[in-house]
Scaffold this motif. Structure first.
Motif, PDB file in Angstrom:
ATOM      1  N   LEU A 174      -2.508  -5.054   9.025  1.00 26.25           N
ATOM      2  CA  LEU A 174      -1.724  -4.172   8.354  1.00 26.25           C
ATOM      3  C   LEU A 174      -0.294  -4.264   9.026  1.00 26.25           C
ATOM      4  O   LEU A 174      -0.265  -4.172  10.300  1.00 26.25           O
ATOM      5  CB  LEU A 174      -2.494  -2.822   8.757  1.00 26.25           C
ATOM      6  N   TYR A 175       0.772  -4.072   8.265  1.00 23.21           N
ATOM      7  CA  TYR A 175       2.199  -4.541   8.739  1.00 23.21           C
ATOM      8  C   TYR A 175       3.056  -3.393   7.960  1.00 23.21           C
ATOM      9  O   TYR A 175       3.131  -3.252   6.979  1.00 23.21           O
ATOM     10  CB  TYR A 175       2.477  -5.862   8.191  1.00 23.21           C
ATOM     11  N   VAL A 176       3.818  -2.969   9.080  1.00 20.84           N
ATOM     12  CA  VAL A 176       4.900  -2.112   8.442  1.00 20.84           C
ATOM     13  C   VAL A 176       6.129  -2.846   8.521  1.00 20.84           C
ATOM     14  O   VAL A 176       6.523  -3.495   9.800  1.00 20.84           O
ATOM     15  CB  VAL A 176       4.947  -0.919   9.426  1.00 20.84           C
ATOM     16  N   ILE A 177       7.055  -2.563   7.448  1.00 23.03           N
ATOM     17  CA  ILE A 177       8.271  -3.207   7.312  1.00 23.03           C
ATOM     18  C   ILE A 177       9.309  -2.283   7.135  1.00 23.03           C
ATOM     19  O   ILE A 177       9.495  -1.413   6.334  1.00 23.03           O
ATOM     20  CB  ILE A 177       8.168  -4.149   6.280  1.00 23.03           C
TER      21      ILE A 177
ATOM     22  N   ARG B  87       0.752  -1.309  -0.084  1.00 20.61           N
ATOM     23  CA  ARG B  87      -0.017  -0.014   0.162  1.00 20.61           C
ATOM     24  C   ARG B  87       0.820   1.304  -0.114  1.00 20.61           C
ATOM     25  O   ARG B  87       0.410   2.244  -0.535  1.00 20.61           O
ATOM     26  CB  ARG B  87      -0.977  -0.073   1.040  1.00 20.61           C
ATOM     27  N   SER B  88       2.062   1.116   0.521  1.00 21.79           N
ATOM     28  CA  SER B  88       2.970   2.630   0.628  1.00 21.79           C
ATOM     29  C   SER B  88       4.269   2.137   0.740  1.00 21.79           C
ATOM     30  O   SER B  88       4.667   0.865   1.269  1.00 21.79           O
ATOM     31  CB  SER B  88       2.416   3.321   1.601  1.00 21.79           C
ATOM     32  N   PHE B  89       5.147   2.860   0.358  1.00 19.00           N
ATOM     33  CA  PHE B  89       6.674   2.864   0.606  1.00 19.00           C
ATOM     34  C   PHE B  89       7.271   3.979   0.751  1.00 19.00           C
ATOM     35  O   PHE B  89       6.691   5.029   0.227  1.00 19.00           O
ATOM     36  CB  PHE B  89       7.351   1.725  -0.196  1.00 19.00           C
ATOM     37  N   ASP B  90       8.518   3.963   1.140  1.00 15.62           N
ATOM     38  CA  ASP B  90       9.396   5.487   1.168  1.00 15.62           C
ATOM     39  C   ASP B  90      10.685   5.148   0.614  1.00 15.62           C
ATOM     40  O   ASP B  90      11.034   4.067  -0.108  1.00 15.62           O
ATOM     41  CB  ASP B  90       9.340   5.967   2.327  1.00 15.62           C
TER      42      ASP B  90
ATOM     43  N   ASN C 292      11.010   1.400   3.477  1.00 17.49           N
ATOM     44  CA  ASN C 292      10.016   0.817   4.318  1.00 17.49           C
ATOM     45  C   ASN C 292       9.066   0.806   3.456  1.00 17.49           C
ATOM     46  O   ASN C 292       8.553   1.301   2.620  1.00 17.49           O
ATOM     47  CB  ASN C 292       9.924   2.126   5.471  1.00 17.49           C
ATOM     48  N   ALA C 293       8.094  -0.347   3.915  1.00 23.19           N
ATOM     49  CA  ALA C 293       6.794  -0.634   3.151  1.00 23.19           C
ATOM     50  C   ALA C 293       5.755  -0.940   4.245  1.00 23.19           C
ATOM     51  O   ALA C 293       5.787  -1.390   5.278  1.00 23.19           O
ATOM     52  CB  ALA C 293       7.158  -1.872   2.352  1.00 23.19           C
ATOM     53  N   VAL C 294       4.524  -0.756   3.854  1.00 28.08           N
ATOM     54  CA  VAL C 294       3.248  -0.973   4.414  1.00 28.08           C
ATOM     55  C   VAL C 294       2.436  -2.200   3.489  1.00 28.08           C
ATOM     56  O   VAL C 294       2.293  -1.891   2.455  1.00 28.08           O
ATOM     57  CB  VAL C 294       2.315   0.286   4.697  1.00 28.08           C
ATOM     58  N   LEU C 295       2.388  -3.000   4.107  1.00 26.18           N
ATOM     59  CA  LEU C 295       1.528  -4.454   3.559  1.00 26.18           C
ATOM     60  C   LEU C 295       0.040  -4.574   4.451  1.00 26.18           C
ATOM     61  O   LEU C 295       0.064  -4.421   5.561  1.00 26.18           O
ATOM     62  CB  LEU C 295       2.218  -5.792   3.738  1.00 26.18           C
ATOM     63  N   GLU C 296      -0.876  -4.470   3.311  1.00 23.83           N
ATOM     64  CA  GLU C 296      -2.177  -4.555   3.993  1.00 23.83           C
ATOM     65  C   GLU C 296      -2.466  -6.087   3.634  1.00 23.83           C
ATOM     66  O   GLU C 296      -2.261  -6.820   2.793  1.00 23.83           O
ATOM     67  CB  GLU C 296      -3.300  -3.695   2.913  1.00 23.83           C
TER      68      GLU C 296
END
Length: 128
Positions: free
Chosen positions: A68-71, A38-41, A45-49
């Protein structure tokens, strides 16, 4: 302090093509996560739904739901898109519950530890 330069931005912009797609993420500690990006920078860093951790021991596997998981980007080894039209696992794999896979992981860890301790005890026999 280190700042991301133009060459660093080039490496992470390729993640834009994976937005809203189901991915497999391999982490440094060996865990395998699946979910929709869903998002990254710029630091990857990544956001998985709808994330889940896929645990595999021998022919057993289990998908442990994480939500919802932030890596953190420094923990990512590999990111790849999953083909939704192909079968994810070979047919001989058996899906089991989370408690069963935890027991199997513990048994595998204990067997590995035993093998390592036996090897250490037998080192004196090496006649190199």
């Amino acid at each position: 302090m280190s700042w991301a330069g133009p060459e660093d931005v080039y490496l992470t912009t390729s993640l834009a093509s994976y937005l809203d797609k189901k991915l497999l993420v391999l982490l440094r500690d060996g865990r395998k996560l699946m979910g929709i990006l869903r998002s990254f920078d710029q630091f990857a860093n990544a956001v998985l739904e709808g994330a889940c951790e896929r645990a595999i021991v021998g022919d057993l596997y289990c998908d442990i739901p994480l939500g919802l998981y932030v890596i953190r980007g420094e923990n990512v080894v590999l990111i790849g898109e999953l083909d939704l039209e192909k079968e994810e696992l070979p047919p001989q794999m058996t899906r089991v519950s989370a408690s069963e896979i935890k027991r199997a992981q513990k048994a595998e860890r204990e067997a590995t530890d035993l093998k390592g301790s036996m090897r250490k005890r037998m080192e004196f026999l090496d006649m190199d």
